[in-house]
Scaffold this active site. Structure first.
Site, PDB file in Angstrom:
ATOM      1  N   HIS A   1       7.735  -7.451  -1.511  1.00  0.00           N
ATOM      2  CA  HIS A   1       7.488  -6.704  -0.273  1.00  0.00           C
ATOM      3  C   HIS A   1       8.453  -7.172   0.822  1.00  0.00           C
ATOM      4  CE1 HIS A   1       3.858  -4.939  -1.804  1.00  0.00           C
ATOM      5  NE2 HIS A   1       3.129  -6.029  -1.770  1.00  0.00           N
TER       6      HIS A   1
ATOM      7  N   TRP B   1       1.889   1.654  -8.769  1.00  0.00           N
ATOM      8  CA  TRP B   1       2.402   2.813  -9.505  1.00  0.00           C
ATOM      9  C   TRP B   1       3.871   2.603  -9.882  1.00  0.00           C
ATOM     10  CZ3 TRP B   1       2.928   8.333  -6.971  1.00  0.00           C
ATOM     11  CH2 TRP B   1       3.048   9.289  -7.980  1.00  0.00           C
TER      12      TRP B   1
ATOM     13  N   LYS C   1       0.795  -1.234   0.000  1.00  0.00           N
ATOM     14  CA  LYS C   1       0.000   0.000   0.000  1.00  0.00           C
ATOM     15  C   LYS C   1       0.825   1.281   0.000  1.00  0.00           C
ATOM     16  CE  LYS C   1      -2.535  -2.682  -0.592  1.00  0.00           C
ATOM     17  NZ  LYS C   1      -2.942  -2.793  -1.998  1.00  0.00           N
TER      18      LYS C   1
ATOM     19  N   GLY D   1       2.394   2.197  -2.755  1.00  0.00           N
ATOM     20  CA  GLY D   1       2.460   2.671  -4.140  1.00  0.00           C
ATOM     21  C   GLY D   1       3.123   1.673  -5.076  1.00  0.00           C
TER      22      GLY D   1
HETATM   23  P1  A3P Z   1      -5.223   4.513  -1.755  1.00  0.00           P
HETATM   24  O1  A3P Z   1      -5.877   3.351  -1.122  1.00  0.00           O
HETATM   25  O2  A3P Z   1      -4.784   5.551  -0.756  1.00  0.00           O
HETATM   26  O3  A3P Z   1      -6.010   5.119  -2.854  1.00  0.00           O
HETATM   27  P2  A3P Z   1      -0.103  -0.642  -3.608  1.00  0.00           P
HETATM   28  O4  A3P Z   1      -0.003  -0.421  -5.078  1.00  0.00           O
HETATM   29  O5  A3P Z   1       1.215  -0.629  -2.895  1.00  0.00           O
HETATM   30  O6  A3P Z   1      -0.960  -1.809  -3.289  1.00  0.00           O
HETATM   31  O7  A3P Z   1      -0.828   0.647  -3.026  1.00  0.00           O
HETATM   32  C1  A3P Z   1      -2.152   0.957  -3.397  1.00  0.00           C
HETATM   33  C2  A3P Z   1      -2.326   2.442  -3.222  1.00  0.00           C
HETATM   34  O8  A3P Z   1      -1.707   3.127  -4.305  1.00  0.00           O
HETATM   35  C3  A3P Z   1      -3.788   2.833  -3.243  1.00  0.00           C
HETATM   36  O9  A3P Z   1      -3.860   3.990  -2.431  1.00  0.00           O
HETATM   37  C4  A3P Z   1      -3.989   3.134  -4.715  1.00  0.00           C
HETATM   38  O10 A3P Z   1      -5.110   3.918  -4.994  1.00  0.00           O
HETATM   39  C5  A3P Z   1      -2.689   3.866  -5.027  1.00  0.00           C
HETATM   40  N1  A3P Z   1      -2.348   3.849  -6.453  1.00  0.00           N
HETATM   41  C6  A3P Z   1      -2.509   2.836  -7.341  1.00  0.00           C
HETATM   42  N2  A3P Z   1      -2.081   3.209  -8.551  1.00  0.00           N
HETATM   43  C7  A3P Z   1      -1.625   4.479  -8.435  1.00  0.00           C
HETATM   44  C8  A3P Z   1      -1.070   5.417  -9.363  1.00  0.00           C
HETATM   45  N3  A3P Z   1      -0.904   5.114 -10.635  1.00  0.00           N
HETATM   46  N4  A3P Z   1      -0.715   6.630  -8.892  1.00  0.00           N
HETATM   47  C9  A3P Z   1      -0.880   6.947  -7.592  1.00  0.00           C
HETATM   48  N5  A3P Z   1      -1.417   6.115  -6.670  1.00  0.00           N
HETATM   49  C10 A3P Z   1      -1.784   4.896  -7.091  1.00  0.00           C
END
Ligand code: A3P
Length: 308
Positions: free
Chosen positions: A123, A72, A67, A69
Site C-alpha cells: 500500500h 481481488w 480497500k 480492491g
Molecule cells: P466492500 O467493503 O465495498 O465490499 P481490499 O481488498 O483492498 O481490502 O478491499 C476490500 C474491498 O474489496 C471490499 O469492498 C471487498 O468486499 C471487496 N472485494 C474483495 N474481494 C473482491 C472480489 N473478488 N471482487 C470484487 N470486490 C472484492
C-alpha cells in the site's frame, strides 16, 4: 508524536471543521511520514522496507490504497501468473488459501514473497517506494476505486478491526478525517495521483486499473492484465475460455463463499492473525449511496461514468 498530533489537528482546524475530533485518538492511531498517514505498527514496516528491500527486474508490485480492491487484484494476478505452474482450476490454491496468503504485503510480512511467483503487494505511496523499485525497473499494477465506496469500505473495515473495549470512529468522524486526508496511507488523492502521474510517464511499467471498470468488463480488463504481465494465453487456452475461468475463480461471489475465506485466518506480520472474511463484504459499486449524505458524496467529488 506531538508533532504529528499537532499537524493533524492543524489540518483539521484549517478546513474549518466543527467536529470535535479527539487529538489523542489521531495521535494514537496515525503517524505522518513523508506526507502520508500510517498506523503506528505499519510505519515501522515501511521504514524497514525502504532501507532493506531489493526489488528484482522481474518482480511485479501490486499497489493499492487499502480497500480499493487489493484482495481481488492479488487473486487475479496470482491466478494469471500461476498458469505456468500447471494448476487446474478445480484444484487451484486460491480455493483453499486466502489471496493475502498467496501474495503477502511487503511492509507487513518478513516473508513478503512467495518464492514461486514474483508478485509483491504493497500500500506504500509511489513517492515512498523503496529506491530499488525505480532502479530495478520492475513493473507495477495499481488499482484505484472511487473514493466514496473506498471510504465506506474502509469505515466498515475499521469497525471490524477495532480491538474489544475500544471505540471505532463514527461515520461522521471517519469522514471528516478522510476528507482531510487522514486515513491509512492517505491522503487518498495524493496516493492515487502519485501512481497516476507515474503511469502517464511510464505506461509500459505501470498499469492503472479501475475497480469499477473491472466490475463492468472483467474479461476485457483481465486480458489487459495478462498482456501487461507478459503471460499471454496460448490459442488453445483462449479457445478453452481460460480468461473467463480466471474471472470466475476470482469473482467476489466465488472467493467470498469459499470455506477458507469464510472461516479461515492468516498471519499478517509477527503478531496479527487476520480473519480472512474481513476482506469480503459486498464487493459492489455504489454502496456509498446507502451510507453517505448528498453533501458528503459531493465533497468527495463527481460520479464516475461507471458508478451511475
Ligand atoms: P466492500 O467493503 O465495498 O465490499 P481490499 O481488498 O483492498 O481490502 O478491499 C476490500 C474491498 O474489496 C471490499 O469492498 C471487498 O468486499 C471487496 N472485494 C474483495 N474481494 C473482491 C472480489 N473478488 N471482487 C470484487 N470486490 C472484492
Amino acid at each position: 508524536d506531538n508533532e504529528d498530533d499537532q499537524r493533524a489537528q492543524k489540518t483539521i482546524t484549517s478546513t474549518g471543521s466543527s467536529l470535535p475530533i479527539d487529538k489523542a485518538w489521531i495521535a494514537r492511531h496515525f503517524k505522518l511520514y513523508q506526507g502520508f498517514w500510517y498506523s503506528a505498527n505499519t510505519l515501522e514496516g515501511v521504514v524497514q522496507v525502504q532501507q532493506q528491500f531489493k526489488a528484482q527486474p522481474s518482480d511485479v508490485l501490486l499497489c493499492t490504497i487499502p480497500k480499493a480492491g487489493t484482495t481481488w487484484l492479488k487473486a487475479l494476478c496470482f491466478a494469471i501468473m500461476n498458469r505456468a505452474c500447471g494448476f487446474r482450476y478445480s484444484s487451484h490454491p486460491l480455493l483453499t488459501t486466502s489471496p493475502h496468503e498467496c501474495v503477502p504485503f511487503l511492509e507487513l510480512c518478513a516473508d513478503y514473497k512467495n518464492p514461486a511467483i514474483p508478485l509483491i503487494a504493497t500500500h506504500i505511496p509511489y513517492t515512498s517506494l523503496p529506491e530499488s523499485v525505480f532502479t530495478s525497473g520492475c513493473k507495477i499494477v495499481y488499482m484505484i476505486r472511487n473514493p466514496k465506496d473506498m471510504f465506506v469500505s474502509l469505515w466498515h473495515f475499521m469497525e471490524k478491526m477495532t480491538p474489544k473495549g475500544m471505540v471505532s470512529p463514527s461515520l461522521e468522524v471517519a469522514f471528516e478525517l478522510f476528507s482531510n486526508g487522514i486515513s491509512p496511507y492517505g491522503p487518498y488523492w495524493d496516493h492515487v495521483l502519485g501512481y497516476w502521474k507515474a503511469s502517464l510517464e511510464s505506461p509500459e511499467k505501470i498499469l492503472f486499473l479501475k475497480f469499477e471498470d473491472m466490475k463492468r468488463e472483467p474479461v476485457i480488463w483481465v486480458r489487459k492484465l495478462v498482456q501487461f504481465l507478459d503471460h499471454p494465453f496460448s490459442y488453445d487456452a483462449e479457445r478453452n475460455g481460460e480468461v473467463q475461468e480466471i474471472v470466475e475463480l476470482c469473482s467476489f461471489e466465488n472467493l467470498s463463499n469459499l470455506e477458507v475465506n469464510k472461516n479461515g485466518r492468516h498471519q499478517t506480520g509477527a503478531q496479527l492473525l487476520m480473519e480472512n472474511n474481513v476482506y469480503f463484504r459486498q464487493g459492489v459499486v455504489g454502496d456509498w449511496k446507502n451510507h453517505l449524505t448528498t453533501e458528503m458524496a459531493e465533497h468527495l467529488g463527481p460520479n464516475h461514468r461507471a458508478e451511475v
